[in-house]
Design an enzyme around this catalytic site. Structure first.
Site, short mmCIF file in Angstrom:
data_model
loop_
_atom_site.label_atom_id
_atom_site.label_comp_id
_atom_site.label_asym_id
_atom_site.label_seq_id
_atom_site.Cartn_x
_atom_site.Cartn_y
_atom_site.Cartn_z
N HIS A 117 0.86 -1.17 0.00
CA HIS A 117 0.00 0.00 0.00
C HIS A 117 0.91 1.24 0.00
O HIS A 117 2.01 1.19 0.57
CB HIS A 117 -0.84 -0.05 1.28
CG HIS A 117 -1.91 1.00 1.38
ND1 HIS A 117 -1.64 2.29 1.77
CD2 HIS A 117 -3.23 0.95 1.14
CE1 HIS A 117 -2.76 2.98 1.78
NE2 HIS A 117 -3.76 2.20 1.39
N ASP A 194 3.49 -3.71 8.27
CA ASP A 194 2.21 -3.02 8.08
C ASP A 194 1.11 -4.05 8.34
O ASP A 194 0.86 -4.94 7.53
CB ASP A 194 2.15 -2.49 6.64
CG ASP A 194 0.79 -1.92 6.29
OD1 ASP A 194 -0.15 -2.02 7.11
OD2 ASP A 194 0.65 -1.39 5.17
N GLN A 197 -4.11 -4.82 7.35
CA GLN A 197 -5.08 -5.82 6.88
C GLN A 197 -4.96 -7.15 7.61
O GLN A 197 -5.73 -8.07 7.32
CB GLN A 197 -4.92 -6.06 5.36
CG GLN A 197 -5.16 -4.85 4.49
CD GLN A 197 -6.62 -4.38 4.48
OE1 GLN A 197 -7.53 -5.04 5.01
NE2 GLN A 197 -6.86 -3.22 3.89
N LYS A 220 -10.20 -0.26 10.83
CA LYS A 220 -10.34 -1.49 10.04
C LYS A 220 -10.70 -2.67 10.94
O LYS A 220 -11.04 -3.75 10.45
CB LYS A 220 -9.06 -1.80 9.27
CG LYS A 220 -8.82 -0.81 8.11
CD LYS A 220 -7.73 -1.32 7.21
CE LYS A 220 -7.06 -0.24 6.39
NZ LYS A 220 -7.87 0.32 5.32
N CYS A 360 -4.80 2.31 -3.66
CA CYS A 360 -3.56 2.90 -3.12
C CYS A 360 -2.40 1.91 -3.23
O CYS A 360 -1.56 1.82 -2.30
CB CYS A 360 -3.74 3.34 -1.65
SG CYS A 360 -5.05 4.53 -1.44
N1 C6P Z 1 -6.24 0.47 2.86
C1 C6P Z 1 -8.07 -0.04 1.36
O1 C6P Z 1 -9.19 0.17 0.90
P1 C6P Z 1 -5.00 4.01 6.96
O2 C6P Z 1 -5.74 4.70 5.85
O3 C6P Z 1 -3.80 4.79 7.40
O4 C6P Z 1 -5.89 3.59 8.07
O5 C6P Z 1 -4.47 2.64 6.36
C2 C6P Z 1 -3.54 2.66 5.30
C3 C6P Z 1 -3.26 1.28 4.83
C4 C6P Z 1 -1.99 0.76 5.04
N2 C6P Z 1 -1.70 -0.49 4.68
C5 C6P Z 1 -2.60 -1.29 4.10
C6 C6P Z 1 -2.22 -2.70 3.74
C7 C6P Z 1 -3.89 -0.83 3.86
O6 C6P Z 1 -4.78 -1.64 3.29
C8 C6P Z 1 -4.23 0.50 4.21
C9 C6P Z 1 -5.59 1.06 3.92
C10 C6P Z 1 -7.59 0.83 2.49
O7 C6P Z 1 -7.34 -0.96 0.96
C11 C6P Z 1 -7.76 2.28 2.18
S1 C6P Z 1 -6.75 2.80 0.83
#
Ligand code: C6P
Length: 405
Positions: A117, A194, A197, A220, A360
């Site tokens: 991401h 990270d 997910q 999430k 993203c």
């Molecule tokens: N992915 C998706 O629809 P934030 O926005 O900071 O809470 O998370 C960012 C992020 C970082 N790593 C991974 C693997 C992610 O999937 C995400 C967020 C969402 O896939 C929004 S783009």
């Protein structure tokens, strides 16, 4: 009638009936999380960590107890190693700014993957630019697996930091974090994971993973938006400079300088999101009560149904592994001659919510040879009816557009 016993815990499904298959973007919240935030504001709202009066002490206790719950959720040995942030993005940026930019130097290498991401890629691009370190990307095969050769060659005695996603938000695959961490640690490199997910869907133990840093977002895993977590190993956090400066992250300030507070407060400048942390703790308890075995069982069963259903059309192509059990409830797909945005819009007309776009993860899209995909993602409140509606509408998209009769 739903066959899912958790669905009734989620007020949104009563107030806004829909087929919600976008939990990888953000999950829905159970009533207990919504109530916890309300309880904080109704019964303990004051600025935590500052006031000497009863209400502020209550707010501080609630905040620090939430930190303890977050620590135990991922197996951290001390709540001092848990920093509350806004989200995964901020957690990863904190590591890039306060660790990578201070401790990496020209000649060092940062290793990440093409699958990341943007939140786990752009901070390292920036850190490489600022420090003169070289950035390398591990490349997976088309099912999302990294070969031993790829890991052994790219992680070596020049490696200073490895940043790896635990679960891909596009392919749903679980990456071999332990194997990568073992290799990185042989050369003294620091491992950043990270967990955006993974933390919502599987039991995470940062020690078993070998993570030196582990980031995840509250929203999430059914917690509030605007609260995230960064776990960091004590020795690393202690030697790192603060990311942001300001209120409550100091021990003493004079006109000449400052001594910083101990961890974790050194990394939490300004008024914190105590209600968010309290809501996150409620989400963690909710997940613990249900248990990850149960969550995985629902997700795996429904994912299998999606695979079965979509395989009926030769025009639908699922990205990543052919095995639904390796998708962690995330199914990204394309349909021949249909833009993924059109798939999402057509499904939305019938109340089926999925995400479409590059998620993203633009470098991964390039690597897969697509511009974008549609993506359905499952969580514990989804049921057979959700999946049946999604499959039926998706199989009909080409007919709806007049591409077949
Ligand atoms: N992915 C998706 O629809 P934030 O926005 O900071 O809470 O998370 C960012 C992020 C970082 N790593 C991974 C693997 C992610 O999937 C995400 C967020 C969402 O896939 C929004 S783009």
């Amino acid at each position: 009638m739903t066959d899912n016993k958790y669905r009734a815990d989620f007020p949104i499904f009563e107030k806004h009936p829909c087929v919600y298959l976008d939990s990888a973007a953000t999950a829905q919240r159970p009533k207990c999380v919504i109530e916890a935030e309300k309880e904080f504001y109704e019964t303990m709202n004051a600025n935590p960590l500052r006031g000497l009066y009863d209400l502020s002490v209550k707010a501080t206790d609630a905040y620090e107890r939430s930190r303890e719950e977050a620590a135990s959720f991922i197996g951290a040995s001390s709540p001092d190693e848990i920093i509350f942030t806004r989200n995964t993005s901020e957690s990863l940026n904190l590591v890039a700014y306060s660790y990578a930019m201070d401790f990496l130097k020209p000649g060092d290498e940062i290793v990440t993957t093409v699958m990341e991401h943007h939140s786990n890629m752009l901070p390292w691009q920036m850190a490489a630019e600022k420090t003169g370190a070289k950035l390398l990307y591990l490349e997976p095969d088309e099912e999302g697996s990294f070969s031993d050769d790829e890991i052994m060659t790219k992680i070596n005695d020049r490696t200073g930091l490895v940043a790896i996603g635990h679960v891909s938000n596009v392919l749903g695959c679980v990456n071999p974090v332990r194997k990568i961490a073992d290799r990185a640690h042989r050369f003294g490199a620091v491992v950043v994971v990270d967990g955006a997910q993974s933390a919502p869907h599987m039991k995470v133990d940062i020690n078993e993973l070998g993570a030196d840093f582990f980031a995840f977002s509250g929203h999430k895993l059914m917690g509030p938006m605007g609260i995230g977590v960064l776990y960091g190993r004590r020795e690393l956090l202690e030697k790192m400079p603060p990311f942001l400066t300001g209120g409550e992250m100091i021990e003493n300030v004079t006109l000449k300088g400052v001594t910083y507070a101990q961890i974790p407060h050194k990394f939490e400048a300004g008024t914190v999101n105590a209600a968010g942390a309290y809501g996150l703790a409620a989400a963690i308890r909710y997940i613990k009560d249900i248990g990850f075995d149960e969550i995985r069982r629902t997700e795996d069963e429904l994912c299998e149904r999606i695979f079965e259903g979509l395989s009926k059309s030769p025009h639908i192509h699922i990205q990543g592994s052919k095995d639904p059990q390796k998708h962690n409830g995330i199914v990204s797909f394309t349909i021949d001659d249909v833009h993924p945005h059109d798939i999402a819009s057509i499904l939305d007309a019938d109340g089926v919510n999925i995400r479409a776009g590059h998620h993203c993860a633009q470098p991964l899209m390039d690597f897969l040879g697509v511009q974008s995909t549609a993506r359905a993602s499952i969580y514990l409140y989804n049921d057979e009816q959700d999946v049946a509606a999604f499959v039926e509408k998706t199989l009909n998209v080409r007919r709806w557009l007049g591409l077949e009769s």
